[in-house]
Design an enzyme around this catalytic site. Structure first.
Site, PDB file in Angstrom:
ATOM      1  N   GLY A  59       0.821  -1.203   0.000  1.00 57.28           N
ATOM      2  CA  GLY A  59       0.000   0.000   0.000  1.00 57.28           C
ATOM      3  C   GLY A  59       0.851   1.247   0.000  1.00 57.28           C
ATOM      4  N   PRO A  60       0.245   2.418  -0.150  1.00 61.24           N
ATOM      5  CG  PRO A  60      -1.265   3.959  -0.975  1.00 61.24           C
ATOM      6  CD  PRO A  60      -1.190   2.606  -0.353  1.00 61.24           C
ATOM      7  N   PRO A  61       2.623   4.849   1.233  1.00 60.78           N
ATOM      8  CG  PRO A  61       4.556   5.991   0.649  1.00 60.78           C
ATOM      9  CD  PRO A  61       3.259   5.520   0.084  1.00 60.78           C
ATOM     10  CG  ASP A 104      -5.164  26.765 -11.814  1.00 59.76           C
ATOM     11  OD1 ASP A 104      -5.276  26.057 -10.788  1.00 59.76           O
ATOM     12  OD2 ASP A 104      -5.332  27.994 -11.832  1.00 59.76           O
ATOM     13  CB  THR A 152      -1.814   3.021   4.250  1.00 63.70           C
ATOM     14  OG1 THR A 152      -0.757   2.135   3.866  1.00 63.70           O
ATOM     15  CG2 THR A 152      -2.081   3.991   3.117  1.00 63.70           C
ATOM     16  CD  GLU A 170      -7.715  31.175  -6.132  1.00 62.40           C
ATOM     17  OE1 GLU A 170      -8.453  30.165  -6.149  1.00 62.40           O
ATOM     18  OE2 GLU A 170      -6.518  31.132  -6.468  1.00 62.40           O
TER      19      GLU A 170
END
Length: 605
Positions: A205-207, A505, A209, A429
């Site tokens: 799994g990802p770091p 963006d 978790t 924004e």
């Protein structure tokens, strides 16, 4: 709690003991061994000779030492100066004085002891200590006297301090590991039917978790010893040391069975072997991996030794490591969903003082994609902010601000921005927020701010989904790109210029548009053709094109067409609602930060 071992005494401890012993010898023992000598004048010496009180004398060029009788009638040592007295020898002979050595001339016992024993010992010890320290540095901190010993941290029975109650948001992983806990509690239930428990389970799994936390919780639930070691600790400068450490680790584990052995970051030693010759064909890492494979084949799983390993790069592991009989169970430990995030927040909030009526659900919705470690950090940041503001409990505003700190960094309160730039940022924004609010299939606006952040953002618009989404439709993806282009579209419409404020963006829009074409099959020209491959999916998901250069050019054209179309849509939305754009931008410029409710109220009035 780590297994208790008798601590080694530091060198200063033994030095202090040696000094105390020397002081004691010098004060009480050496004075008894050394004769006390009294200095007298030459006349007193001659008078003692005439009274036949001198028994033995030693005449030198510098002094006369003699043994005489003191006031108590006992022999004593005396010295006096040398005078020009030619008849002295005859006078001594007539008085019956014998001639010979009276006081030893060698150095004091203390000096002799220091020079012949203490000093050489300290010199040899110092040279040995420098040599050992030099060897230890060359070996990466490993003590030269512990060749082949594993550095595994051993936690004694039931003392990891963790149980499944400490793990939230990973219900599927806990369910998969419950069977291992049951086996360690009741192995006879499985052996009676002839079933063999898997020797190893791989947590992927990802770091952040909670893979290490899950392994500790398994040991805490099973109440068995827990060995913890990182894969990098097997890698040594000397060839063969990694393999020796693997042998020692499994030897210790079998001695303490039933137990759990946890190898963190196993991809350090478990990478795929290549067929290269020379330097890369049979290096230290591969020898360590070969020894690990051999040890996993050699021990009996029925004894209750369970091997757990964790990695966030499972695609790099050697196939032999993943075959049945070794790490044949793969347990995903993914990023938590909405319910999981709320549960994790509650677990960590229980460790700090929080105010009443905290809405953890709102915080969970605002942290989509956050790992357990990041959620723990959010709660801690909220607690720090509460202390900084002089409160004795964490409030809802503290948690909301900590989410923004993790996402965009701290507020730059001393940042100096010109009125012109501040106005541009405000329109930028509001452009994002208007395009998002006036589209379908778009997340609601939660907050808009033009307060600069330490991440470099001069402002941002936060959107929060009402519910968790597992799928992304083509319409949703396109609307997201339109929202990304809304800020630049507002700048073009109001100021007729471009600024660098849209750099992030542009990056996000391009990334999403390319994914639509190359990986998500949302293109009419390429249909469901995979044009990119993803590697390291748990570490950022790096991509690489899997097509010809001609196809890559067509991909670029289609990505550009998607972004242009989205940009045009955003510009049209803003032109149709230019009055609201001005009104909302002026309001934001005045307030600097507004909520989603304030934004929607102005938009619809």
């Amino acid at each position: 709690m780590q297994e208790k071992k008798t601590p080694k005494k530091p060198l200063i401890y033994y030095c202090c003991i040696a000094i105390l012993v020397l002081v004691f010898l010098n004060a009480f023992v050496f004075p008894l061994l050394t004769p006390q000598v009294t200095e007298v004048d030459y006349g007193t010496f001659l008078k003692q000779v005439e009274n036949h009180e001198v028994k033995k004398a030693e005449v030198t060029d510098k002094q006369i030492a003699f043994i005489g009788v003191n006031g108590e009638g006992k022999d004593a040592y005396y010295v006096t100066g040398v005078m020009d007295d030619p008849a002295l020898t005859q006078r001594l002979y007539d008085a019956g004085v014998s001639f010979g050595k009276v006081i030893p001339t060698e150095s004091s016992p203390l000096l002799t002891f220091l020079l012949t024993w203490i000093l050489p010992t300290f010199v040899l010890f110092g040279i040995g200590a420098l040599f050992m320290r030099s060897m230890q540095k060359k070996m990466g901190g490993q003590n030269a006297m512990t060749f082949g010993k594993s550095n595994a941290k051993i936690y004694v029975e039931a003392q990891t301090g963790k149980t499944f109650a400490d793990v939230a948001g990973q219900e599927e992983a806990k369910e998969a590991l419950t069977e291992i806990v049951d086996f360690l509690h009741n192995p006879q239930k499985y052996t009676a039917i002839g079933a063999n428990m898997p020797k190893g389970a791989l947590l992927v799994g990802p770091p952040g978790t909670g893979k290490t936390l899950l392994a500790q919780a398994v040991a805490g639930e099973a109440k068995v010893p827990f060995f913890s070691i990182s894969g990098s600790e097997f890698v040594e400068m000397f060839v063969g040391m990694g393999a020796a450490k693997v042998r020692d680790l499994f030897k210790q584990a079998q001695e303490k069975a039933p137990c759990i052995v946890f190898i963190d970051e196993i991809d350090t030693i478990g990478k795929k072997r290549d067929s290269a010759v020379g330097m890369g064909g049979n290096d230290e890492r591969e020898q360590t991996l070969n020894q690990l494979l051999t040890e996993m084949d050699g021990f009996d799983g029925k004894k209750g030794v369970v091997i757990l390993a964790a990695t966030n790069r499972p695609e790099t592991l050697d196939k032999a490591l993943l075959r049945p009989g070794r790490f044949d169970r793969r347990i995903p430990v993914e990023l938590p969903d909405l319910q999981g995030r709320e549960a994790i927040l509650r677990v960590h909030a229980a460790k700090v003082k929080v105010a009443d009526a905290i809405d953890f659900s709102a915080i969970a919705r605002a942290t989509s994609g956050a790992s357990g470690a990041e959620l723990a950090n959010i709660v801690n940041e909220a607690a720090l902010r509460a202390v900084k503001c002089g409160r004795n409990a964490v409030s809802q505003s503290d948690l909301e601000e900590s989410v923004e700190v993790v996402i965009a960094g701290y507020q730059r309160k001393n940042a100096v921005i010109s009125a012109r730039e501040k106005e541009i940022v405000s329109y930028h924004e509001i452009g994002h927020a208007l395009v998002a609010a006036l589209q379908t299939d778009s997340a609601p606006v939660h907050k808009i701010t033009i307060v600069p952040r330490t991440s470099g953002a001069l402002g941002y618009t936060m959107q929060v989904e009402d519910t968790e989404h597992a799928l992304l439709s083509k319409e949703e993806a396109f609307n997201k790109i339109a929202t990304f282009t809304g800020g630049r579209a507002a700048e073009e419409l109001i100021f007729g210029t471009f600024t660098s404020g849209a750099s992030n963006d542009i990056e996000q829009a391009t990334k999403l548009a390319r994914a639509m074409v190359t990986r998500l099959g949302m293109s009419k020209d390429f249909d469901m053709m995979a044009l990119e491959t993803v590697s390291n999916q748990y570490l950022g998901g790096d991509t690489s094109l899997a097509c010809s250069s001609q196809t890559a050019a067509k991909i670029d054209d289609e990505v550009l067409a998607i972004i242009k179309k989205a940009h045009e849509k955003a510009a049209n939305i803003l032109k149709e609602h230019e009055d609201k754009l001005h009104e909302l931008a002026r309001y934001l410029l005045e307030k600097e930060t507004i909520t989603g409710e304030e934004f929607m109220e102005i938009l619809h009035r």
